[in-house]
Design a protein around this motif. Structure first.
Motif, PDB file in Angstrom:
ATOM      1  N   UNK A 102      31.278  40.784  38.868  1.00 34.53           N
ATOM      2  CA  UNK A 102      32.163  41.214  39.956  1.00 34.53           C
ATOM      3  C   UNK A 102      33.139  40.121  40.380  1.00 34.53           C
ATOM      4  N   UNK A 103      32.800  38.867  40.134  1.00 37.39           N
ATOM      5  CA  UNK A 103      33.739  37.787  40.429  1.00 37.39           C
ATOM      6  C   UNK A 103      34.880  37.760  39.421  1.00 37.39           C
ATOM      7  N   UNK A 104      34.681  38.408  38.272  1.00 42.11           N
ATOM      8  CA  UNK A 104      35.687  38.508  37.221  1.00 42.11           C
ATOM      9  C   UNK A 104      36.464  39.809  37.437  1.00 42.11           C
ATOM     10  N   UNK A 105      37.728  39.708  37.814  1.00 44.77           N
ATOM     11  CA  UNK A 105      38.493  40.899  38.199  1.00 44.77           C
ATOM     12  C   UNK A 105      38.701  41.872  37.040  1.00 44.77           C
ATOM     13  N   UNK A 106      38.782  41.386  35.813  1.00 45.66           N
ATOM     14  CA  UNK A 106      38.957  42.292  34.690  1.00 45.66           C
ATOM     15  C   UNK A 106      37.665  43.037  34.385  1.00 45.66           C
ATOM     16  N   UNK A 107      36.536  42.337  34.417  1.00 47.82           N
ATOM     17  CA  UNK A 107      35.235  43.000  34.224  1.00 47.82           C
ATOM     18  C   UNK A 107      35.019  44.047  35.315  1.00 47.82           C
ATOM     19  N   UNK A 108      35.451  43.715  36.528  1.00 43.48           N
ATOM     20  CA  UNK A 108      35.308  44.655  37.643  1.00 43.48           C
ATOM     21  C   UNK A 108      36.083  45.944  37.379  1.00 43.48           C
ATOM     22  N   UNK A 109      37.297  45.825  36.857  1.00 44.50           N
ATOM     23  CA  UNK A 109      38.088  47.021  36.581  1.00 44.50           C
ATOM     24  C   UNK A 109      37.382  47.930  35.580  1.00 44.50           C
ATOM     25  N   UNK A 110      36.728  47.338  34.596  1.00 43.79           N
ATOM     26  CA  UNK A 110      36.003  48.136  33.611  1.00 43.79           C
ATOM     27  C   UNK A 110      34.792  48.829  34.250  1.00 43.79           C
ATOM     28  N   UNK A 111      34.104  48.126  35.137  1.00 48.17           N
ATOM     29  CA  UNK A 111      32.954  48.718  35.825  1.00 48.17           C
ATOM     30  C   UNK A 111      33.406  49.871  36.713  1.00 48.17           C
ATOM     31  N   UNK A 112      34.517  49.685  37.418  1.00 50.03           N
ATOM     32  CA  UNK A 112      35.037  50.748  38.280  1.00 50.03           C
ATOM     33  C   UNK A 112      35.338  52.006  37.477  1.00 50.03           C
ATOM     34  N   UNK A 113      35.949  51.833  36.318  1.00 54.08           N
ATOM     35  CA  UNK A 113      36.257  52.980  35.463  1.00 54.08           C
ATOM     36  C   UNK A 113      34.979  53.666  34.991  1.00 54.08           C
ATOM     37  N   UNK A 114      33.950  52.885  34.700  1.00 60.39           N
ATOM     38  CA  UNK A 114      32.675  53.446  34.244  1.00 60.39           C
ATOM     39  C   UNK A 114      32.065  54.376  35.291  1.00 60.39           C
ATOM     40  N   UNK A 142      44.825  35.826  39.262  1.00 63.27           N
ATOM     41  CA  UNK A 142      43.829  35.133  38.459  1.00 63.27           C
ATOM     42  C   UNK A 142      42.565  35.970  38.339  1.00 63.27           C
ATOM     43  N   UNK A 143      41.976  35.955  37.145  1.00 62.37           N
ATOM     44  CA  UNK A 143      40.725  36.684  36.918  1.00 62.37           C
ATOM     45  C   UNK A 143      39.642  36.168  37.858  1.00 62.37           C
ATOM     46  N   UNK A 144      39.597  34.843  38.049  1.00 62.65           N
ATOM     47  CA  UNK A 144      38.641  34.234  38.969  1.00 62.65           C
ATOM     48  C   UNK A 144      39.417  33.698  40.165  1.00 62.65           C
ATOM     49  N   UNK A 145      38.985  34.043  41.358  1.00 59.30           N
ATOM     50  CA  UNK A 145      39.658  33.577  42.563  1.00 59.30           C
ATOM     51  C   UNK A 145      39.506  34.598  43.670  1.00 59.30           C
ATOM     52  N   UNK A 146      39.788  34.174  44.898  1.00 59.03           N
ATOM     53  CA  UNK A 146      39.652  35.078  46.038  1.00 59.03           C
ATOM     54  C   UNK A 146      40.698  34.745  47.082  1.00 59.03           C
ATOM     55  N   UNK A 147      40.740  35.561  48.138  1.00 61.12           N
ATOM     56  CA  UNK A 147      41.648  35.389  49.275  1.00 61.12           C
ATOM     57  C   UNK A 147      43.119  35.503  48.871  1.00 61.12           C
TER      58      UNK A 147
END
Length: 431
Positions: A119-131, A176-181
């Motif tokens: 979940x900290x990886x924004x690209x992995x998160x997008x794939x999980x959301x689609x799933x 950035x794939x990793x980062x916040x705020x």
């Protein structure tokens, strides 16, 4: 381990405790009143009896590593641990702490290493959301190093990005794939903007995605083992152009009947996602609401700057919920989303003095006052979080108007926004 085995609970915090409003003090009072010792290990800010009543506290170095934290927790003799960490890097750190303490038989309520990493990886998160059937802006993963011809020479890579940009549609954002705020976000208005980006790409991996115009909102889920509670949805301002500093906007958990109803199926999907990837503790989501659709931007595997706003609306203390998970007595409510019991409002204020804070606490139901907000070393103005009973909107507006006349704390625009929100048709509907 059962509740009777937990005699000492360690809490880990990585931003000032005061940023949690009254909810960490409420946590400390509740836990220690039940006969359990509580200690908060914190890396930023200060702590005293008012911040953690009934418990004890211990300052950690700001750059504390997982091994440092494990050593201090073991030395104190904790039977269980709850992470109140924020932002992402602190949540990831505590996921490692969780793995290390498991070897000592000490349970930790925080998301495990694998869900935290994903979940900290924004690209992995997008794939999980689609799933899980959730809407998310169309996008592409960009390898900035490859674009700069580092590691391999692939001249056509820039053309692939141009093709995808046309397919997704302008305007675009890169982050950035990793980062916040919101750090490192770049806005790409059109083809010319893309060419500027391609001429000076950032190093590392980035998500390029559709920039959707709508309302930015946030929501928090807390729970474990298939039992999850969804805090009321909070709306945090307009979006769709150049990124702005979020805390300059009026942020609120406000009654919006049709929009709340439209969110219910999204909340149900989010609960299934939490169960599927094994969430234990909290996640916070950034979402854009546009054209009747909730587009999920990212999932943060930890508490957030909006935790207090959601808790103020529902009355359900996230930090106590996490403690209930540790003690084995957690039960989520049956409703899809926790009931919004009050207006919850957060807005910028200027000229924050001790006199203003005293007067505000007398005239309003104040949750939290932050005199100066510091983000990445830069100082901003103050923030006020307050609640208002449904039906008491006129009294709230009168109170904030008096405070403004005496202390000059509101911009003219913010005064208008507050009045518009609290006198809207939605406000009339909940009377």
């Amino acid at each position: 381990m059962t509740e009777s085995d937990i005699k000492r609970i360690a809490y880990i915090r990585s931003i000032p405790i005061s940023r949690a409003g009254p909810y960490i003090p409420e946590l400390a009072r509740t836990v220690t009143a039940s006969g359990i010792e509580a200690r908060i290990f914190f890396t930023d800010g200060e702590c005293g009896p008012a911040d953690f009543p009934g418990g004890t506290w211990e300052k950690l170095p700001e750059d504390a590593r997982p091994d440092d934290i494990v050593e201090r927790i073991l030395a104190w003799g904790a039977d269980g641990v709850v992470s109140l960490a924020f932002p992402d890097e602190a949540g990831l750190r505590d996921a490692v702490v969780k793995e290390k303490l498991a070897a000592h038989g000490i349970p930790v309520v925080t998301n495990g290493l694998e869900p935290s990493r994903l979940l900290a990886d924004k690209w992995e998160t997008k794939k999980i959301l689609a799933d899980y059937g959730l809407d998310t802006p169309r996008g592409m993963l960009i390898d900035g190093t490859l674009l700069k011809h580092g590691g391999a020479d692939v001249p056509v890579y820039a053309d692939i990005i141009r093709w995808k940009a046309e397919e997704i549609g302008y305007p675009l954002l890169t982050k950035a794939v990793w980062g916040s705020s919101g750090n490192g976000i770049r806005f790409i208005l059109d083809r010319a903007g893309l060419e500027e980006y391609l001429a000076s790409p950032d190093e590392g991996n980035f998500v390029m995605e559709q920039c959707i115009t709508g309302e930015l909102c946030t929501v928090e889920l807390v729970g474990a083992d298939g039992e999850y509670a969804v805090q009321p949805l909070c709306f945090t301002g307009p979006t769709g152009g150049q990124p702005t500093f979020a805390f300059w906007e009026l942020r609120s958990s406000a009654p919006r009947t049709a929009d709340d109803e439209a969110f219910v199926p999204v909340a149900e999907k989010l609960k299934k996602l939490c169960a599927g990837i094994g969430i234990t503790g909290v996640i916070n989501l950034d979402i854009i609401y546009s054209g009747g659709t909730y587009h999920v931007l990212e999932i943060n595997p930890r508490v957030s700057g909006a935790t207090a706003l959601g808790v103020a609306a529902s009355g359900r203390n996230t930090y106590l919920c996490m403690t209930d998970i540790l003690l084995g007595r957690w039960q989520a409510q049956p409703e899809p989303v926790l009931e919004r019991r009050r207006w919850s409002l957060e807005f910028p204020v200027n000229n924050v003095t001790d006199a203003f804070v005293t007067d505000a606490q007398e005239r309003l139901d104040v949750v939290q006052v932050t005199p100066t907000l510091i983000v990445d070393g830069r100082e901003y103005g103050g923030l006020l979080i307050a609640t208002c009973e449904f039906g008491a909107e006129a009294a709230f507006l009168e109170g904030i108007a008096v405070l403004d006349s005496e202390h000059g704390v509101l911009s003219a625009e913010m005064a208008v926004q507050l009045k518009q929100l609290l006198t809207s048709p939605a406000a009339q509907a909940v009377r």
